[in-house]
Design a protein around this motif. Structure first.
Motif, PDB file in Angstrom:
ATOM      1  N   ASN A  23      17.662  -2.819 -23.318  1.00  0.00           N
ATOM      2  CA  ASN A  23      16.322  -2.720 -22.729  1.00  0.00           C
ATOM      3  C   ASN A  23      16.199  -1.600 -21.698  1.00  0.00           C
ATOM      4  O   ASN A  23      15.101  -1.346 -21.193  1.00  0.00           O
ATOM      5  CB  ASN A  23      15.928  -4.053 -22.079  1.00  0.00           C
ATOM      6  N   ASN A  24      17.316  -0.973 -21.369  1.00  0.00           N
ATOM      7  CA  ASN A  24      17.339   0.090 -20.355  1.00  0.00           C
ATOM      8  C   ASN A  24      18.234   1.226 -20.833  1.00  0.00           C
ATOM      9  O   ASN A  24      19.369   1.375 -20.362  1.00  0.00           O
ATOM     10  CB  ASN A  24      17.854  -0.464 -19.020  1.00  0.00           C
ATOM     11  N   ALA A  55      10.821 -15.098  -5.932  1.00  0.00           N
ATOM     12  CA  ALA A  55      10.809 -14.314  -7.177  1.00  0.00           C
ATOM     13  C   ALA A  55      11.892 -13.245  -7.068  1.00  0.00           C
ATOM     14  O   ALA A  55      12.130 -12.705  -5.992  1.00  0.00           O
ATOM     15  CB  ALA A  55       9.451 -13.662  -7.388  1.00  0.00           C
ATOM     16  N   SER A  57      13.700  -9.539  -7.687  1.00  0.00           N
ATOM     17  CA  SER A  57      13.211  -8.166  -7.769  1.00  0.00           C
ATOM     18  C   SER A  57      13.050  -7.792  -9.235  1.00  0.00           C
ATOM     19  O   SER A  57      13.581  -8.462 -10.122  1.00  0.00           O
ATOM     20  CB  SER A  57      14.209  -7.209  -7.101  1.00  0.00           C
ATOM     21  N   LYS A  58      12.340  -6.724  -9.500  1.00  0.00           N
ATOM     22  CA  LYS A  58      12.139  -6.280 -10.885  1.00  0.00           C
ATOM     23  C   LYS A  58      13.491  -5.991 -11.554  1.00  0.00           C
ATOM     24  O   LYS A  58      13.687  -6.326 -12.720  1.00  0.00           O
ATOM     25  CB  LYS A  58      11.248  -5.038 -10.908  1.00  0.00           C
ATOM     26  N   VAL A  59      14.403  -5.386 -10.820  1.00  0.00           N
ATOM     27  CA  VAL A  59      15.714  -5.054 -11.386  1.00  0.00           C
ATOM     28  C   VAL A  59      16.493  -6.319 -11.724  1.00  0.00           C
ATOM     29  O   VAL A  59      17.049  -6.446 -12.810  1.00  0.00           O
ATOM     30  CB  VAL A  59      16.524  -4.168 -10.417  1.00  0.00           C
ATOM     31  N   ASP A  61      15.270  -9.288 -12.225  1.00  0.00           N
ATOM     32  CA  ASP A  61      14.544  -9.996 -13.276  1.00  0.00           C
ATOM     33  C   ASP A  61      14.986  -9.529 -14.652  1.00  0.00           C
ATOM     34  O   ASP A  61      14.994 -10.300 -15.608  1.00  0.00           O
ATOM     35  CB  ASP A  61      13.041  -9.825 -13.094  1.00  0.00           C
ATOM     36  N   GLU A  62      15.383  -8.294 -14.766  1.00  0.00           N
ATOM     37  CA  GLU A  62      15.863  -7.759 -16.040  1.00  0.00           C
ATOM     38  C   GLU A  62      17.056  -8.555 -16.572  1.00  0.00           C
ATOM     39  O   GLU A  62      17.231  -8.692 -17.771  1.00  0.00           O
ATOM     40  CB  GLU A  62      16.254  -6.284 -15.886  1.00  0.00           C
ATOM     41  N   THR A  65      16.267 -11.396 -19.064  1.00  0.00           N
ATOM     42  CA  THR A  65      15.615 -11.102 -20.339  1.00  0.00           C
ATOM     43  C   THR A  65      16.361 -11.780 -21.465  1.00  0.00           C
ATOM     44  O   THR A  65      17.574 -11.635 -21.575  1.00  0.00           O
ATOM     45  CB  THR A  65      15.580  -9.575 -20.596  1.00  0.00           C
TER      46      THR A  65
END
Length: 66
Positions: A23-24, A55, A57-59, A61-62, A65
């Protein structure tokens, strides 16, 4: 939590790390492993404080997945 990655089997860790990398594009394996470890720590913390509104962080949260 000292070693969050120990909660996964070697095969499970390999699969989750592969998903994060897929995904990255361009992400190295050690970064993906750190993201997975932090995601596990987040889930552990969220379970301990289930009434808190938190919640990742966006990183991080990855790492969750599917």
């Amino acid at each position: 939590m000292r070693n969050a990655l120990a909660l996964l089997t070697p095969e499970g860790l390999e699969g989750v790390v592969a998903t994060v990398i897929d995904n990255n594009p361009g992400m190295d394996e050690s970064t993906a492993e750190r993201i997975v470890a932090e995601a596990i720590k987040f889930v552990h913390t969220a379970a301990q404080f289930s009434t808190a509104s938190i919640a990742p962080s966006k990183v991080v949260d990855e790492g969750g997945t599917p």
